[in-house]
Design a protein around this motif. Structure first.
Motif, PDB file in Angstrom:
ATOM      1  N   HIS A 115       0.844  -1.189   0.000  1.00  0.00           N
ATOM      2  CA  HIS A 115       0.000   0.000   0.000  1.00  0.00           C
ATOM      3  C   HIS A 115       0.885   1.246   0.000  1.00  0.00           C
ATOM      4  CE1 HIS A 115      -2.424  -3.263   1.686  1.00  0.00           C
ATOM      5  NE2 HIS A 115      -3.503  -2.595   1.314  1.00  0.00           N
ATOM      6  N   LYS A 170       0.935   3.468   2.210  1.00  0.00           N
ATOM      7  CA  LYS A 170       1.451   3.657   3.568  1.00  0.00           C
ATOM      8  C   LYS A 170       2.686   2.803   3.844  1.00  0.00           C
ATOM      9  CE  LYS A 170      -1.626   0.175   5.608  1.00  0.00           C
ATOM     10  NZ  LYS A 170      -2.724  -0.055   6.582  1.00  0.00           N
ATOM     11  N   ASN A 204      -2.280  10.900  -2.080  1.00  0.00           N
ATOM     12  CA  ASN A 204      -3.172   9.758  -2.299  1.00  0.00           C
ATOM     13  C   ASN A 204      -3.626   9.142  -0.973  1.00  0.00           C
ATOM     14  OD1 ASN A 204      -1.190   9.905  -4.698  1.00  0.00           O
ATOM     15  ND2 ASN A 204      -2.863   8.680  -5.511  1.00  0.00           N
ATOM     16  N   ASN A 205      -4.662   8.306  -1.062  1.00  0.00           N
ATOM     17  CA  ASN A 205      -5.149   7.555   0.091  1.00  0.00           C
ATOM     18  C   ASN A 205      -4.061   6.583   0.553  1.00  0.00           C
ATOM     19  OD1 ASN A 205      -6.436   5.899   1.933  1.00  0.00           O
ATOM     20  ND2 ASN A 205      -8.234   5.542   0.659  1.00  0.00           N
ATOM     21  N   PRO A 206      -3.659   6.625   1.834  1.00  0.00           N
ATOM     22  CA  PRO A 206      -2.596   5.729   2.320  1.00  0.00           C
ATOM     23  C   PRO A 206      -2.931   4.248   2.160  1.00  0.00           C
ATOM     24  CG  PRO A 206      -3.049   7.466   3.916  1.00  0.00           C
ATOM     25  CD  PRO A 206      -4.125   7.536   2.887  1.00  0.00           C
ATOM     26  N   GLU A 207      -4.230   3.919   2.088  1.00  0.00           N
ATOM     27  CA  GLU A 207      -4.639   2.519   1.977  1.00  0.00           C
ATOM     28  C   GLU A 207      -4.656   2.025   0.530  1.00  0.00           C
ATOM     29  OE1 GLU A 207      -5.061   0.588   4.506  1.00  0.00           O
ATOM     30  OE2 GLU A 207      -4.823   2.180   5.994  1.00  0.00           O
ATOM     31  N   ALA A 208      -4.414   2.905  -0.420  1.00  0.00           N
ATOM     32  CA  ALA A 208      -4.455   2.507  -1.832  1.00  0.00           C
ATOM     33  C   ALA A 208      -3.379   1.468  -2.127  1.00  0.00           C
ATOM     34  CB  ALA A 208      -4.268   3.727  -2.727  1.00  0.00           C
TER      35      ALA A 208
END
Length: 230
Positions: free
Chosen positions: A162, A164, A176-180
């Motif tokens: 991910h 993150k 961006n979304n850290p969980e992407a």
């Protein structure tokens, strides 16, 4: 930051017919846009621009435009805003440049590249899935990374990386979304094996079960006749 210099010329040719003649002479019409300034029409050598496109990823590369006959002789740092192509031939027909300040943060998309071969691919026959190809970052133009390299060599089947999980330079901010999910390794697809019929082997017909006809019990017919007589 790698300095890329592109020499351009002021453009007085405006209008559809004049722009067409300009392209036939080996130039591409372009415009420089800048905040608080009037836009400036310019022309770019088709050959020089084509070389830059094949050598660099221009969407996130700062280009120092040197305008011919510019009295100040200062380059204008720009990012390419848009490249227009001919819908039929695919040739470049127009370019928009966006002038930027080297002291103000900007938002750009930076490509993500994989480093190494995953264990799940090399030893387990899985496939590496590259889900997110670009990451949006915010930083100074001088701090824009060429790309973001991610080590995928330890990934096994079922593993993910991910955003993150990636270590980024301290001078950039990831938007961006850290969980992407950026990379993952999936299991190989098992193909169904079809066994061919043996030549000469008789095909068995399915057994047909016929409906059983109900047979009256012994004496039931005589009892029925007696009732009808009454």
């Amino acid at each position: 930051m790698e300095e890329i210099v592109l020499e351009v010329q002021p453009r007085g040719e405006l209008g559809k017919s004049k722009v067409k003649d300009l392209r036939e002479k080996g130039f591409i019409p372009a415009v420089i846009y800048a905040e608080g300034k009037k836009s400036q029409p310019i022309k770019v050598s088709h050959r020089q621009l084509w070389q830059l496109i094949h050598q660099h990823r221009l969407e996130s590369t700062v280009i120092n435009l040197k305008i011919q006959d510019d009295k100040e002789q200062k380059g204008r740092p720009c990012l390419i805003k848009e490249i227009q192509h001919d819908p039929v031939k695919g040739d470049i027909i127009h370019v928009d440049f966006n002038e930027i300040s080297l002291t103000k943060v900007i938002k750009v998309n930076v490509p993500v590249v994989a480093k190494g071969e995953p264990v799940g691919v090399r030893q387990e026959g899985g496939s590496l899935e590259h889900t997110l190809w670009e990451i949006e970052v915010e930083c100074l133009p001088t701090d824009i990374p060429k790309d973001i390299e991610v080590d995928v060599s330890q990934l096994k089947i079922g593993d993910d990386i991910h955003i993150k999980d990636i270590t980024f330079p301290s001078n950039i901010k990831v938007l961006n979304n850290p969980e992407a999910i950026v990379f993952s390794v999936t299991a190989p697809i098992k193909e169904e094996v079809v066994v061919p019929a043996v030549e000469g082997e008789e095909k068995q017909e399915p057994e047909v079960i016929k409906e059983k006809k109900e047979v009256p019990a012994e004496g039931a017919e005589e009892e029925k006749s007696e009732k009808e007589k009454k």
